[in-house]
Write a protein that holds these residues in place. Structure first.
Motif, PDB file in Angstrom:
ATOM      1  N   ASN A  66       0.846  -1.192   0.000  1.00 59.73           N
ATOM      2  CA  ASN A  66       0.000   0.000   0.000  1.00 59.73           C
ATOM      3  C   ASN A  66       0.882   1.244   0.000  1.00 59.73           C
ATOM      4  OD1 ASN A  66      -1.730   2.137   0.563  1.00 59.73           O
ATOM      5  ND2 ASN A  66      -2.826   1.066   2.195  1.00 59.73           N
ATOM      6  N   VAL A  67       0.756   2.076  -1.022  1.00 60.95           N
ATOM      7  CA  VAL A  67       1.619   3.261  -1.149  1.00 60.95           C
ATOM      8  C   VAL A  67       1.400   4.248  -0.010  1.00 60.95           C
ATOM      9  CG1 VAL A  67       1.831   3.086  -3.649  1.00 60.95           C
ATOM     10  CG2 VAL A  67      -0.047   4.410  -2.661  1.00 60.95           C
ATOM     11  N   HIS A  68       0.272   4.146   0.670  1.00 59.46           N
ATOM     12  CA  HIS A  68      -0.043   5.092   1.739  1.00 59.46           C
ATOM     13  C   HIS A  68       0.378   4.577   3.118  1.00 59.46           C
ATOM     14  CE1 HIS A  68      -2.217   7.477  -1.155  1.00 59.46           C
ATOM     15  NE2 HIS A  68      -3.020   6.462  -1.451  1.00 59.46           N
ATOM     16  N   PHE A 104       5.084   0.711  -8.622  1.00 55.96           N
ATOM     17  CA  PHE A 104       3.750   1.016  -8.099  1.00 55.96           C
ATOM     18  C   PHE A 104       3.139  -0.205  -7.403  1.00 55.96           C
ATOM     19  CE2 PHE A 104       3.516   4.276 -11.698  1.00 55.96           C
ATOM     20  CZ  PHE A 104       3.895   5.320 -10.862  1.00 55.96           C
ATOM     21  N   SER A 153       5.436   5.104  -4.595  1.00 52.58           N
ATOM     22  CA  SER A 153       4.660   6.061  -5.386  1.00 52.58           C
ATOM     23  C   SER A 153       5.515   6.790  -6.407  1.00 52.58           C
ATOM     24  CB  SER A 153       3.991   7.089  -4.457  1.00 52.58           C
ATOM     25  OG  SER A 153       4.971   7.801  -3.702  1.00 52.58           O
ATOM     26  N   ASP A 154       6.838   6.690  -6.271  1.00 55.11           N
ATOM     27  CA  ASP A 154       7.772   7.375  -7.163  1.00 55.11           C
ATOM     28  C   ASP A 154       8.757   6.356  -7.740  1.00 55.11           C
ATOM     29  OD1 ASP A 154       9.675   8.888  -8.439  1.00 55.11           O
ATOM     30  OD2 ASP A 154      10.074  10.221  -6.754  1.00 55.11           O
TER      31      ASP A 154
END
Length: 271
Positions: free
Chosen positions: A182-184, A241, A246-247
């Motif tokens: 999860n990117v968050h 991703f 996220s980058d």
């Protein structure tokens, strides 16, 4: 020797890696030996014969035949053999998420890196891991598995005693395992889940795992990325991703820092 093992677990397709850098044997040591470990590796020693004294961060430990000691990342150790008794020892240097996970379940720690005897015949044989650097992937899997088998004996004979500290860190590891893609995902989310102050959890986690929560999450993501780069025909950007970055540029920098090679070159080398 640099060996990598990436295995799949269950249908969730989670990866485990273990890296074996070097292994060897020192016979008839008579002079003091200075041992310095890099920021990312561990080094395990097993005394096959003799006696020695080690100084870890100025703390003295006396070891005898068939005892083991561990050197953690960024530690400097001085080993002083007993001049009246021949000292022989085997050693292996390694890193990887699975290795750290197993070590977290043993009594090995920076403050007390020494354990007693393991009652296994010819235990020193487990320290000999064939060089598989130029061999097919199956040999590299076996070399990585050999590290896991070796460390599993320490987990069996010297299991970590249950404590609140262990429960909190174990709970954090389980939460990260379910959410690292999860990117968050954030450190605060991990702290909220285990119901500890973020700063306090940081200290506990780093003491047991030898790294920060952010570093562990990044390593877990890179570990998953390695599997995807080897087995799946998708772009490096999509892999970044998929594993939680996220980058893509930041993913490439982290991947290269941990593996010494960019994900693009890694993918090309394994195709």
């Amino acid at each position: 020797m640099l060996c990598e093992s990436v295995m799949n677990e269950f249908s969730g397709y989670s990866s485990i890696n273990c890296f074996c850098y070097f292994c060897g044997k020192c016979e008839k040591a008579t002079k003091p030996i200075n041992i310095k470990i890099s920021k990312d590796t561990y080094k395990l020693f097993y005394l096959t014969d003799g006696e020695c004294t080690i100084f870890v961060d100025e703390t003295k430990f006396v070891l005898s035949r068939h005892q083991s000691f561990m050197i953690f990342p960024n530690q400097r150790v001085v080993m002083q053999p007993n001049p009246e008794i021949t000292v022989s020892l085997n050693w292996v240097e390694f890193s990887g998420n699975v290795a750290m996970s197993i070590l977290s379940q043993t009594t090995f720690c920076r403050e007390f890196p020494v354990v007693g005897e393991i009652d296994v015949p010819h235990f020193e044989d487990y320290f000999f891991i064939p060089d598989s650097g130029a061999q097919p992937a199956c040999y590299q899997f076996r070399a990585g598995a050999a590290i896991v088998i070796l460390l599993s004996f320490y987990m069996e004979y010297f299991p970590k005693r249950e404590s609140d500290f262990n429960i909190y860190v174990e709970s954090a590891l389980n939460f990260i395992e379910r959410n690292f893609q999860n990117v968050h995902l954030s450190v605060q989310q991990v702290a909220d889940y285990v119901k500890l102050d973020r700063t306090y959890l940081y200290r506990l986690f780093k003491q047991q795992m030898g790294m920060s929560i952010v570093e562990y999450i990044n390593r877990r993501r890179v570990s998953r990325a390695e599997v995807m780069l080897i087995d799946m025909q998708i772009s490096v950007k999509d892999v970044a991703f998929s594993v939680g970055f996220s980058d893509p540029m930041y993913f490439s920098r982290v991947f290269k820092r941990l593996n010494g090679i960019t994900p693009t070159k890694f993918k090309a080398a394994t195709c």
